[in-house]
Design an enzyme around this catalytic site. Structure first.
Site, short mmCIF file in Angstrom:
data_model
loop_
_atom_site.label_atom_id
_atom_site.label_comp_id
_atom_site.label_asym_id
_atom_site.label_seq_id
_atom_site.Cartn_x
_atom_site.Cartn_y
_atom_site.Cartn_z
N GLU A 105 47.20 54.39 28.47
CA GLU A 105 47.01 54.75 29.88
C GLU A 105 48.23 55.48 30.41
O GLU A 105 49.35 55.23 29.96
CB GLU A 105 46.80 53.49 30.72
CG GLU A 105 45.37 53.04 30.79
CD GLU A 105 44.55 53.83 31.80
OE1 GLU A 105 44.88 55.00 32.08
OE2 GLU A 105 43.57 53.28 32.29
N ASP A 106 48.00 56.35 31.38
CA ASP A 106 49.12 57.02 32.04
C ASP A 106 49.80 56.07 33.02
O ASP A 106 51.02 55.98 33.08
CB ASP A 106 48.66 58.29 32.76
CG ASP A 106 47.46 58.07 33.68
OD1 ASP A 106 46.87 56.97 33.69
OD2 ASP A 106 47.10 59.02 34.40
N ASP A 109 47.96 50.39 37.66
CA ASP A 109 48.26 49.97 39.03
C ASP A 109 47.47 48.72 39.39
O ASP A 109 47.88 47.62 39.08
CB ASP A 109 48.12 51.11 40.04
CG ASP A 109 46.84 51.92 39.90
OD1 ASP A 109 45.81 51.37 39.47
OD2 ASP A 109 46.87 53.10 40.23
N PHE A 158 52.93 57.47 45.44
CA PHE A 158 51.95 58.40 44.85
C PHE A 158 52.69 59.29 43.88
O PHE A 158 53.42 60.19 44.28
CB PHE A 158 51.28 59.23 45.95
CG PHE A 158 49.99 59.85 45.50
CD1 PHE A 158 49.95 60.73 44.42
CD2 PHE A 158 48.81 59.56 46.15
CE1 PHE A 158 48.77 61.30 44.00
CE2 PHE A 158 47.61 60.12 45.74
CZ PHE A 158 47.59 60.99 44.66
N ARG A 171 49.43 67.97 37.00
CA ARG A 171 49.41 67.36 35.66
C ARG A 171 50.42 68.03 34.73
O ARG A 171 50.97 67.39 33.84
CB ARG A 171 48.03 67.49 35.02
CG ARG A 171 46.95 66.66 35.62
CD ARG A 171 45.68 66.74 34.76
NE ARG A 171 44.51 66.26 35.47
CZ ARG A 171 44.15 64.99 35.59
NH1 ARG A 171 44.92 64.05 35.08
NH2 ARG A 171 43.06 64.66 36.23
#
Length: 189
Positions: A105-106, A109, A158, A171
Site C-alpha cells: 500500500e502507498d 490511514d 493531505f 502522483r
C-alpha cells in the site's frame, strides 16, 4: 473549486520525505522483506493506483524470487474519506493458494478499506497475509489493522507525491509532500 498551478511543486506546503529519504526507506523495507520471506513463495499485491510507484521500487529492492499482481479497489467514491465498503474494480489474475501474500500500500490511514480487503483475500486461502505500507497515518486509524512493514509514520495531513494523488494529479512528484489546503478546498464558502 480546484486551484492547480502549472508547477505542481508550488501546490506543496511542505516536503515530508525527499526522494533520497524514500529510496533509503524502500531499501530498508526490501532488506527486511528479503530476510523474512527467505524460502517462502512471495506474492506482492499492489493496490492500484497509489502504490504502483512504491511497489515497482520495492520489488527491485527485494533480493528473492517473487510474483506480483494488481487489484483496484474503491471505498472512496467521490469522497475524500473511505466508506469502508470495498468495491473490487479489478481483481487479481493469480490464485492465492500456496502464496505468502504481501499487500503493498502507498498509505495506511483509517484502515477500513484494508480490513475489508484482507477478509476478502483470506477466503482465497493464501499461506499468509501481511501488509507493507510506505506511509502510516496511525492517528487516523478506525479499523484494527496494523502494517507489518512501515516506511514512515506521517501526520494527519493531505499528502501527495510518489504515487499519492489528489484528483489524479501529483502522483509523479519524486517526493512526498503536504498539499496546500487551498488546492482542495473552496475558501470562498
Amino acid at each position: 473549486m480546484c486551484m492547480f498551478s502549472e508547477n505542481m511543486s508550488k501546490d506543496i506546503r511542505e516536503v515530508l520525505l525527499t526522494e533520497e529519504q524514500i529510496a533509503e526507506l524502500v531499501k530498508k523495507l526490501g532488506d527486511e522483506i528479503t530476510k523474512d520471506y527467505k524460502d517462502k513463495n512471495l506474492l506482492l499485491i499492489s493496490v492500484l493506483k497509489g502504490s504502483v510507484v512504491f511497489v515497482a521500487d520495492l520489488m527491485r529492492a527485494i533480493d528473492l524470487p517473487c510474483s506480483m499482481d494488481f487489484m483496484v479497489v474503491s471505498s472512496y467514491g467521490d469522497s475524500m474519506e473511505s466508506s469502508g465498503i470495498v468495491k473490487i474494480i479489478k481483481d487479481l489474475d493469480i490464485s492465492l493458494e500456496g502464496y505468502d501474500v504481501l499487500i503493498v500500500e502507498d498509505i495506511l490511514d483509517t484502515g477500513r478499506t484494508l480490513a475489508s480487503l484482507i477478509e476478502i483475500l483470506k477466503m482465497r486461502r493464501p499461506k499468509s497475509i501481511k501488509i507493507c505500507t510506505l506511509l502510516d497515518k496511525v492517528d487516523c486509524r478506525l479499523a484494527n489493522v496494523e502494517a507489518d512493514y512501515v516506511g514512515a509514520r506521517v501526520p494527519d495531513e493531505f499528502v501527495v507525491g510518489y504515487g499519492l494523488d489528489y484528483n489524479e494529479r501529483y502522483r509523479n512528484l519524486p517526493f512526498v509532500g503536504v498539499l496546500k489546503p487551498l488546492v482542495y478546498t473552496d475558501e470562498s464558502k
